[in-house]
Write an enzyme that holds these catalytic residues in place. Structure first.
Site, short mmCIF file in Angstrom:
data_model
loop_
_atom_site.label_atom_id
_atom_site.label_comp_id
_atom_site.label_asym_id
_atom_site.label_seq_id
_atom_site.Cartn_x
_atom_site.Cartn_y
_atom_site.Cartn_z
N GLU A 35 32.56 -65.77 2.88
CA GLU A 35 32.34 -67.21 2.74
C GLU A 35 30.86 -67.54 2.42
O GLU A 35 30.58 -68.52 1.74
CB GLU A 35 32.80 -67.88 4.04
CG GLU A 35 33.24 -69.32 3.96
CD GLU A 35 34.05 -69.73 2.73
OE1 GLU A 35 33.61 -70.69 2.08
OE2 GLU A 35 35.08 -69.11 2.41
N HIS A 37 28.79 -65.74 0.49
CA HIS A 37 28.64 -65.58 -0.97
C HIS A 37 29.34 -66.73 -1.70
O HIS A 37 28.83 -67.26 -2.68
CB HIS A 37 29.31 -64.28 -1.45
CG HIS A 37 28.68 -63.03 -0.92
ND1 HIS A 37 29.34 -62.17 -0.07
CD2 HIS A 37 27.46 -62.48 -1.14
CE1 HIS A 37 28.55 -61.15 0.20
NE2 HIS A 37 27.41 -61.31 -0.42
#
Ligand code: PAF
Length: 302
Positions: A35, A37
């Site tokens: 999440e 990234h």
């Protein structure tokens, strides 16, 4: 979404957008997207016309062979996640494309920035490896904006320094750490934790939170704040590799919390090394350490 593997393919895929004056965003990653990234990719998609995600597990920045070997690799899932978050292009080069035979150049940010904290623990080659590969990725994709996570606060400072020093025409955008519901900072390495280690891994964010609460109650002495971190982490049988309160721009240690400071920690949970950080602000009287994914911790001013 298209996957390209060579610099030539990347440049020709980006050429029409560049010719049309569109804004290109680059999200450099080593894959095993989480999440954190995806929040970078989503922001890049909001701010830019075309988003490139690079996926390259950079051997030059690993100081331990075992860490490199077990680093999670799952390109197919990463490609699907990146596409869903708004990326148009995945750049996934082989090691020989990035470091061809005869490769002999490296980029090194000299002085305290790269030498402190992670530089002490992982040696000079770590940030040399990061600085070299990030410089190369920026030269390969020539993005208008490059996105990085604030969880790697020292890495962000090193990258900002090299971008300024080498006059690279890119804006560096750092975004807040994304956390699991119990506070653990999202990291590709979390996937390597056993269930028992995963439980102990929340000691890092718990330590940060303890110091943050103490600071909000008025404690200003660095030793007391770091003592709170160590004590909290010890409850889960974790000893920090380092816990330091430092200037958020220079990373020099501070003795008292009189100005905004970066509280940075690293710890080994089994074989997995994790880092985390939080900004402590002496003017804040309530803690900002989040416990829910997507919530931001106070961001570094750098
Ligand atoms: O933060 C990372 O994942 C890596 O250090 C980076 C910036 C992609 C360089 O390899």
């Amino acid at each position: 979404m298209r996957t390209v593997r060579t610099v030539a393919e990347l440049r020709s895929a980006l050429a029409p957008a560049r010719r049309d004056g569109l804004a290109i965003g680059l999200v450099p990653t080593m894959g095993a997207l989480h999440e954190g990234h995806l929040s970078l990719i989503r922001r890049a998609a909001q701010e830019c016309d075309l988003v490139v995600v690079s996926l390259f597990v950079n051997p030059a920045q690993f100081n331990e062979r075992a860490d490199l070997d077990r680093y999670p690799r799952r390109e197919r899932e990463d490609a699907a996640l990146a596409a869903r978050a708004g990326a148009e292009l995945l750049f996934a080069p082989a090691v020989e494309e990035v470091y061809p035979p005869g490769f002999a150049t490296s980029v090194e940010v000299l002085g305290g920035l790269a030498e402190r904290l992670e530089g002490v623990s992982r040696g000079a080659e770590h940030f040399r490896g990061v600085a070299t590969v990030v410089t190369k990725l920026l030269c390969m994709a020539l993005p208008d904006v490059a996105y990085f996570g604030q969880k790697d606060a020292q890495q962000v400072l090193v990258i900002r320094r090299l971008v300024a020093d080498l006059n690279l025409p890119v804006r560096v955008q750092a975004l807040p750490t994304v956390r699991e519901p119990d506070g653990l900072a999202m990291s590709s390495r979390n996937a390597l934790l056993s269930p028992a280690e995963r439980e102990r891994a929340r000691s890092l964010s718990a330590g940060l939170r303890a110091a943050s609460e103490l600071a909000a109650d008025g404690e200003r002495a660095t030793e007391a704040l770091l003592g709170a971190v160590r004590e909290k982490m010890a409850e889960l049988d974790v000893e920090p590799e380092y816990a330091a309160l430092v200037d958020p721009d220079t990373l020099e240690p501070v003795e008292r919390l009189t100005e905004t400071a970066l509280l940075a920690i690293a710890a080994r949970i089994g074989d997995v090394r994790l880092i985390d950080n939080e900004i402590l602000d002496p003017t804040t009287t309530t803690t900002t350490t989040p416990t829910h994914p997507g919530e931001a911790i106070a961001t570094c001013s750098a």
